[in-house]
Design an enzyme around this catalytic site. Structure first.
Site, short mmCIF file in Angstrom:
data_model
loop_
_atom_site.label_atom_id
_atom_site.label_comp_id
_atom_site.label_asym_id
_atom_site.label_seq_id
_atom_site.Cartn_x
_atom_site.Cartn_y
_atom_site.Cartn_z
N GLU A 99 91.16 -36.19 -51.36
CA GLU A 99 90.94 -37.75 -50.88
C GLU A 99 91.62 -36.63 -49.50
O GLU A 99 91.69 -35.23 -49.16
CB GLU A 99 92.03 -38.41 -51.24
CG GLU A 99 92.78 -39.20 -50.33
CD GLU A 99 92.22 -40.06 -49.77
OE1 GLU A 99 91.45 -40.31 -49.34
OE2 GLU A 99 92.75 -41.62 -50.00
N ASP A 100 91.14 -37.21 -47.72
CA ASP A 100 91.92 -37.04 -47.00
C ASP A 100 93.21 -37.38 -46.32
O ASP A 100 94.11 -36.54 -45.94
CB ASP A 100 91.06 -38.09 -45.61
CG ASP A 100 91.20 -39.53 -45.99
OD1 ASP A 100 92.19 -39.92 -46.83
OD2 ASP A 100 90.99 -39.73 -44.69
N ASP A 103 99.56 -41.54 -48.31
CA ASP A 103 100.09 -42.45 -47.12
C ASP A 103 101.41 -42.93 -48.57
O ASP A 103 102.17 -42.21 -48.85
CB ASP A 103 99.87 -43.23 -46.57
CG ASP A 103 100.72 -43.63 -45.37
OD1 ASP A 103 101.48 -43.17 -45.12
OD2 ASP A 103 99.81 -44.92 -45.15
N LYS A 131 101.43 -37.54 -46.81
CA LYS A 131 103.11 -37.84 -45.94
C LYS A 131 104.07 -38.79 -47.28
O LYS A 131 104.48 -39.64 -47.44
CB LYS A 131 102.86 -39.13 -45.45
CG LYS A 131 101.23 -39.20 -44.32
CD LYS A 131 101.09 -40.35 -43.36
CE LYS A 131 99.88 -40.29 -42.12
NZ LYS A 131 100.10 -41.51 -41.43
N ARG A 165 86.30 -39.89 -35.68
CA ARG A 165 86.30 -38.97 -36.95
C ARG A 165 85.38 -37.45 -36.80
O ARG A 165 85.73 -36.71 -37.44
CB ARG A 165 85.33 -39.81 -38.22
CG ARG A 165 85.90 -41.01 -38.59
CD ARG A 165 84.50 -41.59 -39.71
NE ARG A 165 85.52 -42.45 -40.09
CZ ARG A 165 86.04 -42.89 -40.91
NH1 ARG A 165 86.89 -42.11 -42.06
NH2 ARG A 165 86.28 -44.15 -41.51
#
Ligand code: IMP
Ligand code: MG
Length: 175
Positions: A99-100, A103, A131, A165
């Site tokens: 995953e990027d 959050d 985060k 991106r």
């Protein structure tokens, strides 16, 4: 006019490359003798996935799922939709989700629950960024690149409404 918000570099391409090397050596060590299936969450993870797999030197396979909870907004809607599901059976496979950003954690925990029901041999999570101050649901990240502050980030595959991106470094956006 072209939309050009101010941006400030947060993580340079050099720092990203070092983190990818470190994550790849952790993953390589843990998956020796296995043939993991890496599942990338589109679209944000595609650049990270491409760099990571080329450092792994394991007989891995990969697949992607496309999930969405955002639309064009910067805040998670809290509802996750599967836009494109898995093409690969995962029962008894060693699955590593890539995953990027974690959050609120809602997207990732939704996907992990969805995958767990399909009885993989093992299920782990690799995230480029986290985060922690934004988490709304608990997520445990097995392999983490960077902890980032509560700011909106773009670049290295990560977008703001489909823009940015292509940037090789990671930036924060200021509006
Ligand atoms: P979550 O469900 O709130 O954890 O959100 C996860 C997804 O929201 C990530 O996979 C990203 O695609 C997107 N997202 C969260 N924060 C950011 C950000 O700062 N920039 C761009 N996308 C983000
Ligand atoms: Mg994403």
């Amino acid at each position: 006019m072209v939309f050009q918000p101010q941006r400030k570099i947060l993580i340079s391409r050099g720092e990203i490359a070092k983190a990818v090397d470190r994550l790849a050596s952790e993953i390589k060590r843990d998956y020796q003798g296995k043939q993991p299936l890496l599942i990338g969450i589109l679209k944000g993870s595609f650049v990270f996935m491409a760099d990571l797999i080329r450092q792994l030197d394991l007989p891995l396979e990969l697949d992607f799922v496309r999930l969405s909870s955002y639309g064009a907004a910067r805040e998670s809607s809290g509802k996750v939709r599967i836009i494109q599901g898995l093409n690969t059976p995962i029962k008894d496979r060693d699955v590593l989700v890539v995953e990027d950003i974690v959050d609120t954690g809602i997207t990732t925990s939704f996907l992990l629950d969805y995958l767990r029901k399909r009885k993989p041999a093992s299920l782990k999570l690799c995230a480029l960024t986290d985060k922690p101050s934004r988490h709304k649901v608990p997520v445990s990240i097995d392999y983490l690149g960077f902890t980032v502050p509560d700011e909106f980030i773009v670049g290295y595959g990560i977008d703001c409404d489909e823009k940015f991106r292509y940037l090789p470094d990671i930036y924060t956006l200021e509006d």
